[in-house]
Design a protein around this motif. Structure first.
Motif: not given
Length: 514
Positions: A47-65
């Motif tokens: 609601g206040s953008c206080e949490f990270p968007n895990l699907p976005y971070l995990v997907s790109f993190g996995v691809f780059f790693c």
């Protein structure tokens, strides 16, 4: 004041309070306040953008790693293959510095930095997250600069080595400068503890990527699209299948990098000008920039796939574009080189000679014999030959011999003397200076036009179209400027050169008449 006015005042005050609460919730620059609600950027949620968007971070993190792991495996396999091939000093051969290994290493480190950025973004402070994000650009710039220097040596010198031979000092200075810029950015971010200065370094990274991209396009188009340069033998044919592959590879990499620079520019304009992009446009730009960064590194991993025989890769061996012909056929060889077929020429005619260009045998003082040809083709006036060389050079006939002209019959290179570079300015044609001045004025005009588009009150989408057009035109003009300077330098060298003769015809004629 009636009851209706009181209710309207209460509603206005409530709306104002909701807007203030929304702005306070989004004050951390994690989203935008739209309709009284905090709408998050793609990296965040809640609601206040206080949490990270895990699907976005995990997907790109996995691809780059995963891509980093693949590049490291390619590097290890390349080292192992060199170790197995070497008969002596196996460790030295295995860890010998080569262009392919350095590109594997830079690709692995750049993708690893992006993987760490997406993995640690929610676990480190915003300053260190910003610092980790910037590591990607130096590795990208060093990779592209290495490729440009490697191609430049092959194009200009014609010699191909496993690593840089002539431009290694300049390349090392460039890499040290890029690393120094990264260290300066880190130092300023840590000392000031503010993100307001990040746009300065983002603009510098975008500018450096654009400059390297221009040189990438210049040498890439000359070598792998037009197939010119000192690496092209005199008798060669083009491998059309390999030419299509190299052309496609150059276009794909240039497109990825250009779009990445374009998105960086749009991000800078949206952050530090009155241009305001929509939330959807910002999120599309963020996702697209990550996709382009991933595509740039996937390109390196794909074109460097053959770790066992890197000499078979077109990116490291431009001669893969060529298939050598068998040369002249038997009849042409006999007609041109068999001495018994030229016995009809008398010694007097051989001595006196006749210019094979202007056919004037009266003025024999300036006749020279610059090559191995005999008979009617042995003598030529120095000025006539110089004019012919200039005409052939305009057609690109001598690009395969590092600009050094050669005889089209016996294929021998002429013995020429070029003046020092500092003495070539008087020989540059006036039209080249006019063209360079015109292109410089066009570049300055485009910069002024872009500035006016940013600071004038016109709709945002029109500003985006104008800026996009300015960047595309600027890239085209800068590329044309670089090509013009190279052509002007080549023409000046050809105009100022002196051609040596194998025989002194003046002394020979005097001996015969005596």
């Amino acid at each position: 004041m009636n009851l209706r006015d009181v209710l309207d005042a209460v509603d206005a005050n409530s709306t104002r309070n909701d807007t203030d609460l929304c702005r306070q919730a989004c004050e951390s620059s994690r989203g935008l306040c739209v309709g009284g609600y905090c709408t998050c950027y793609v990296q965040y949620r809640g609601g206040s953008c206080e949490f990270p968007n895990l699907p976005y971070l995990v997907s790109f993190g996995v691809f780059f790693c995963l891509l980093s792991f693949v590049s490291f495996v390619q590097l290890v396999l390349a080292i192992y293959c060199d170790y197995k091939k070497a008969e002596k000093n196996k460790l030295g051969a295995a860890f010998r510095r080569t262009t392919g290994k350095i590109l594997h290493l830079f690709t692995a480190l750049s993708t690893l930095s992006r993987g760490l950025y997406f993995s640690l973004k929610d676990h480190v402070s915003s300053i260190w997250s910003l610092n980790i994000q910037s590591i990607y650009y130096p590795f990208l710039l060093c990779s592209m600069a290495l490729l440009v220097c490697f191609w430049a040596e092959i194009y200009i010198k014609g010699t191909q080595s496993q690593f840089l031979r002539y431009s290694s000092i300049y390349y090392n200075i460039f890499c040290l400068g890029v690393c120094g810029l990264l260290g300066l950015e880190w130092l300023i971010n840590i000392l000031t503890d503010e993100q307001n200065v990040s746009w300065i370094f983002d603009s510098l990274w975008a500018g450096l990527i654009l400059v390297v991209l221009i040189f990438f396009l210049v040498f890439g188009s000359l070598m792998f699209i037009k197939v010119k340069g000192a690496f092209v033998p005199l008798m060669a044919q083009i491998n059309n299948q390999q030419l299509c592959m190299s052309t496609l590879g150059i276009v794909i990499q240039a497109t990825f990098q250009f779009l990445l620079v374009l998105l960086l520019v749009f991000n800078l304009l949206g952050s530090h000008s009155h241009i305001k992009w929509s939330l959807l446009g910002i999120n599309i730009g963020l996702v697209s920039s990550r996709i382009f960064e991933l595509g740039i590194n996937v390109w390196f991993a794909c074109v460097l796939w053959n770790y066992q025989r890197p000499e078979d890769l077109w990116i490291l061996n431009p001669r893969r574009l060529l298939k050598l012909s068998d040369g002249l056929n038997g009849e042409e060889h006999k007609r041109l080189f068999e001495p018994e077929l030229q016995a009809s020429y008398s010694s007097t005619s051989l001595a006196l000679g006749q210019c094979w260009i202007c056919y004037d045998n009266k003025s024999s003082d300036s006749l020279i014999r610059p090559c191995k040809c005999s008979g009617d083709l042995q003598a030529v006036h120095h000025d006539c030959l110089k004019k012919w060389i200039l005409q052939e050079n305009n057609k690109g006939s001598f690009a395969s011999s590092h600009g050094k002209p050669y005889c089209k019959v016996c294929q021998e290179k002429y013995d020429v003397i070029f003046p020092p570079s500092k003495k070539l300015f008087p020989y540059v044609p006036t039209r080249c200076w006019i063209k360079v001045a015109f292109l410089v004025v066009v570049v300055c005009s485009l910069c002024v036009g872009a500035q006016q588009a940013v600071y004038n009150n016109i709709p945002g989408y029109l500003q985006g179209l104008v800026i996009t057009g300015v960047i595309i035109l600027g890239l085209v003009v800068l590329r044309q400027l670089a090509i013009t300077l190279i052509e002007a330098s080549t023409r000046a060298r050809m105009t100022a050169m002196v051609i040596r003769s194998r025989v002194n015809f003046t002394q020979l004629n005097q001996t015969i008449f005596l």
